[in-house]
Design a protein around this motif. Structure first.
Motif, PDB file in Angstrom:
ATOM      1  N   PRO A  57       0.809  -1.216   0.000  1.00 46.69           N
ATOM      2  CA  PRO A  57       0.000   0.000   0.000  1.00 46.69           C
ATOM      3  C   PRO A  57       0.842   1.265   0.000  1.00 46.69           C
ATOM      4  O   PRO A  57       0.467   2.273  -0.606  1.00 46.69           O
ATOM      5  N   GLY A  58       2.003   1.227   0.693  1.00 47.49           N
ATOM      6  CA  GLY A  58       2.861   2.418   0.733  1.00 47.49           C
ATOM      7  C   GLY A  58       3.377   2.792  -0.641  1.00 47.49           C
ATOM      8  O   GLY A  58       3.339   3.964  -1.031  1.00 47.49           O
ATOM      9  N   ILE A  59       3.858   1.809  -1.395  1.00 51.23           N
ATOM     10  CA  ILE A  59       4.324   2.087  -2.766  1.00 51.23           C
ATOM     11  C   ILE A  59       3.154   2.506  -3.643  1.00 51.23           C
ATOM     12  O   ILE A  59       3.279   3.410  -4.480  1.00 51.23           O
ATOM     13  N   GLY A  60       1.996   1.873  -3.463  1.00 52.71           N
ATOM     14  CA  GLY A  60       0.804   2.226  -4.240  1.00 52.71           C
ATOM     15  C   GLY A  60       0.387   3.665  -4.045  1.00 52.71           C
ATOM     16  O   GLY A  60       0.002   4.351  -5.003  1.00 52.71           O
ATOM     17  N   GLU A  61       0.482   4.151  -2.811  1.00 48.42           N
ATOM     18  CA  GLU A  61       0.086   5.530  -2.533  1.00 48.42           C
ATOM     19  C   GLU A  61       1.015   6.538  -3.213  1.00 48.42           C
ATOM     20  O   GLU A  61       0.629   7.658  -3.495  1.00 48.42           O
ATOM     21  N   LEU A  62       2.261   6.139  -3.434  1.00 50.69           N
ATOM     22  CA  LEU A  62       3.208   7.052  -4.088  1.00 50.69           C
ATOM     23  C   LEU A  62       2.829   7.313  -5.541  1.00 50.69           C
ATOM     24  O   LEU A  62       3.388   8.207  -6.180  1.00 50.69           O
ATOM     25  N   THR A 152     -10.050  -1.422  -6.918  1.00 46.96           N
ATOM     26  CA  THR A 152     -10.372  -2.682  -6.251  1.00 46.96           C
ATOM     27  C   THR A 152      -9.168  -3.243  -5.495  1.00 46.96           C
ATOM     28  O   THR A 152      -9.250  -3.533  -4.289  1.00 46.96           O
ATOM     29  N   LEU A 153      -8.032  -3.383  -6.183  1.00 48.04           N
ATOM     30  CA  LEU A 153      -6.836  -3.923  -5.539  1.00 48.04           C
ATOM     31  C   LEU A 153      -6.316  -2.971  -4.474  1.00 48.04           C
ATOM     32  O   LEU A 153      -5.866  -3.397  -3.410  1.00 48.04           O
ATOM     33  N   LYS A 154      -6.390  -1.673  -4.774  1.00 48.77           N
ATOM     34  CA  LYS A 154      -5.917  -0.681  -3.803  1.00 48.77           C
ATOM     35  C   LYS A 154      -6.715  -0.765  -2.513  1.00 48.77           C
ATOM     36  O   LYS A 154      -6.165  -0.766  -1.414  1.00 48.77           O
ATOM     37  N   ASN A 155      -8.058  -0.854  -2.636  1.00 48.39           N
ATOM     38  CA  ASN A 155      -8.905  -0.949  -1.451  1.00 48.39           C
ATOM     39  C   ASN A 155      -8.649  -2.250  -0.701  1.00 48.39           C
ATOM     40  O   ASN A 155      -8.663  -2.278   0.542  1.00 48.39           O
ATOM     41  N   LEU A 156      -8.435  -3.335  -1.460  1.00 51.82           N
ATOM     42  CA  LEU A 156      -8.139  -4.621  -0.834  1.00 51.82           C
ATOM     43  C   LEU A 156      -6.861  -4.543  -0.010  1.00 51.82           C
ATOM     44  O   LEU A 156      -6.813  -5.004   1.142  1.00 51.82           O
ATOM     45  N   MET A 157      -5.807  -3.948  -0.576  1.00 48.03           N
ATOM     46  CA  MET A 157      -4.535  -3.860   0.133  1.00 48.03           C
ATOM     47  C   MET A 157      -4.624  -2.896   1.319  1.00 48.03           C
ATOM     48  O   MET A 157      -3.981  -3.117   2.354  1.00 48.03           O
TER      49      MET A 157
END
Length: 391
Positions: A57-62, A152-157
């Motif tokens: 999630p941390g990398i995704g938020e970047l 979808t994947l972002k919310n899941l993570m």
């Protein structure tokens, strides 16, 4: 009990463990060793989950934000973290051999654990995947979340991250004092505790001095780029430093860090962007502590502390601790996988690392958030804004 902070509980657990180890018969030590064995195995099971839950999630938020400015801020934060780790390595390599008895935890045994009382029984808890598999999966998922537009994947993570955070908050952190108590009871019974307590004191003093040096370097560099007095800028950030010592949380300190950064004259837009971002990606203080503590533990066990062994570990710390500071002791929890896979720490050494780290967790967090103000000075200048200090 919740009002009794983590550090006081940890200190009480250490003192109680020493007392139990001094006065208790072996069967009592076996019971504590059994709990430690079960808890240690559970920790090993959770480590890959922590890596995925924090890093992905941390990398995704970047992936969100201001593009070029995001990359610049993340780059500065990463370089700052790595430089702090390198300074900690050089200092530890020079200082620690002069204040520690290198190899003293071996106790003339091939395995340091041979001197400890064994548990009554063991419960195997194999992790669902290896540490490196978890790291690669976390990087893949994080980069995927940043690249695609779907939620979808972002919310899941994000949900999975909340589960892991609750697991740490409600199970691992509350049980850690019992775990540490058992570790120190066993080490006292085996005659190791005097050496360990001297390690606590000496390494702690060195780490605090390193934190001060790192902050002076960060503000000297930031002040030079922004054309400001570094000591005045650092003085203005002291409320954030002491707030972080009290809260042990980068996230909880964000409002104070923001206010003091704006008081230093950083443009409101730059401050609002940099401070919340750096609260999760800038971990110079935590890196200093982790490198110093791991070097101390490795030296006590006669392990390889060469630059070649530690440099890859330092480089990975800057990545794997992304989003870790949100929970108490989150940095050391996120680093457990690296300690295990790259530095070959066994469960006993991981427990010792947790104890060493948590003993000064609030000071590492304070160094992290105070250094965020220096990065804000640099990004503010790069963004084309002038400093307009507030009274």
């Amino acid at each position: 009990m919740k009002r009794f902070g983590l550090l006081p509980r940890l200190i009480a657990a250490i003192l109680l463990g020493i007392f139990i180890g001094m006065v208790s018969p072996q069967w009592v030590i076996k019971i504590t060793a059994t709990f430690n064995s079960i808890f240690g195995n559970f920790l090993g099971f959770v480590i890959p989950l922590i890596i995925i839950g924090f890093v992905a999630p941390g990398i995704g938020e970047l992936g969100k934000g201001a593009g070029k400015l995001l990359a610049i801020t993340a780059g500065i934060a990463y370089v700052s973290t790595i430089v702090a780790g390198l300074i900690a390595y050089v200092t530890s390599a020079v200082v620690l051999p002069n204040i520690l008895e290198v190899g003293s935890m071996h106790l003339n045994a091939k395995n340091p654990e041979e001197a400890l009382v064994p548990p009554l029984f063991k419960v195997d808890m194999p992790p669902v995947m290896g540490v490196m598999t978890a790291l690669l999966l976390a990087f893949t998922l994080g980069l995927g979340i940043a690249a695609i537009k779907g939620d979808t994947l972002k919310n899941l993570m994000n949900d999975f991250q909340q589960i892991v955070e609750k697991l740490i908050r409600n199970i691992i952190i509350p049980l850690l004092p019992l775990h540490i108590m058992g570790i120190f009871a066993n080490m006292t019974y085996a005659g190791q505790v005097a050496m360990i307590m001297s390690v606590f004191a000496k390494v702690f003093v060195m780490i605090i001095i390193l934190h001060i040096v790192i902050l002076l370097l960060q503000y000297t560099f930031g002040g030079a780029i922004a054309g400001a007095n570094p000591l005045r800028m650092l003085k203005n950030m002291m409320p954030a430093y002491f707030t972080a010592i009290g809260t042990q949380s980068s996230a909880a300190t964000i409002p104070v860090t923001l206010r003091q950064t704006k008081k230093n004259g950083v443009h409101e837009g730059s401050a609002d962007f940099v401070i919340p971002l750096c609260a999760t990606i800038h971990l110079s203080g935590s890196t200093v502590t982790l490198v110093s503590c791991s070097m101390a533990v490795m030296m006590l066990n006669g392990m390889n502390t060469s630059f070649g062994a530690l440099f890859p570990f330092i480089l990975m710390l800057g990545i794997t601790m992304v989003a870790a500071p949100g929970v108490p002791g989150g940095a050391v929890m996120a680093a457990l996988g690296l300690l295990q896979s790259m530095l070959h720490f066994d469960p006993t050494l991981l427990s010792l690392m947790i104890a060493l780290y948590l003993a000064q967790d609030s000071f590492g967090t304070a160094c992290n958030v105070t250094g965020d103000g220096a990065i804000a000075l640099m990004v503010n200048k790069i963004s084309g804004h002038k400093l307009t200090p507030q009274e």
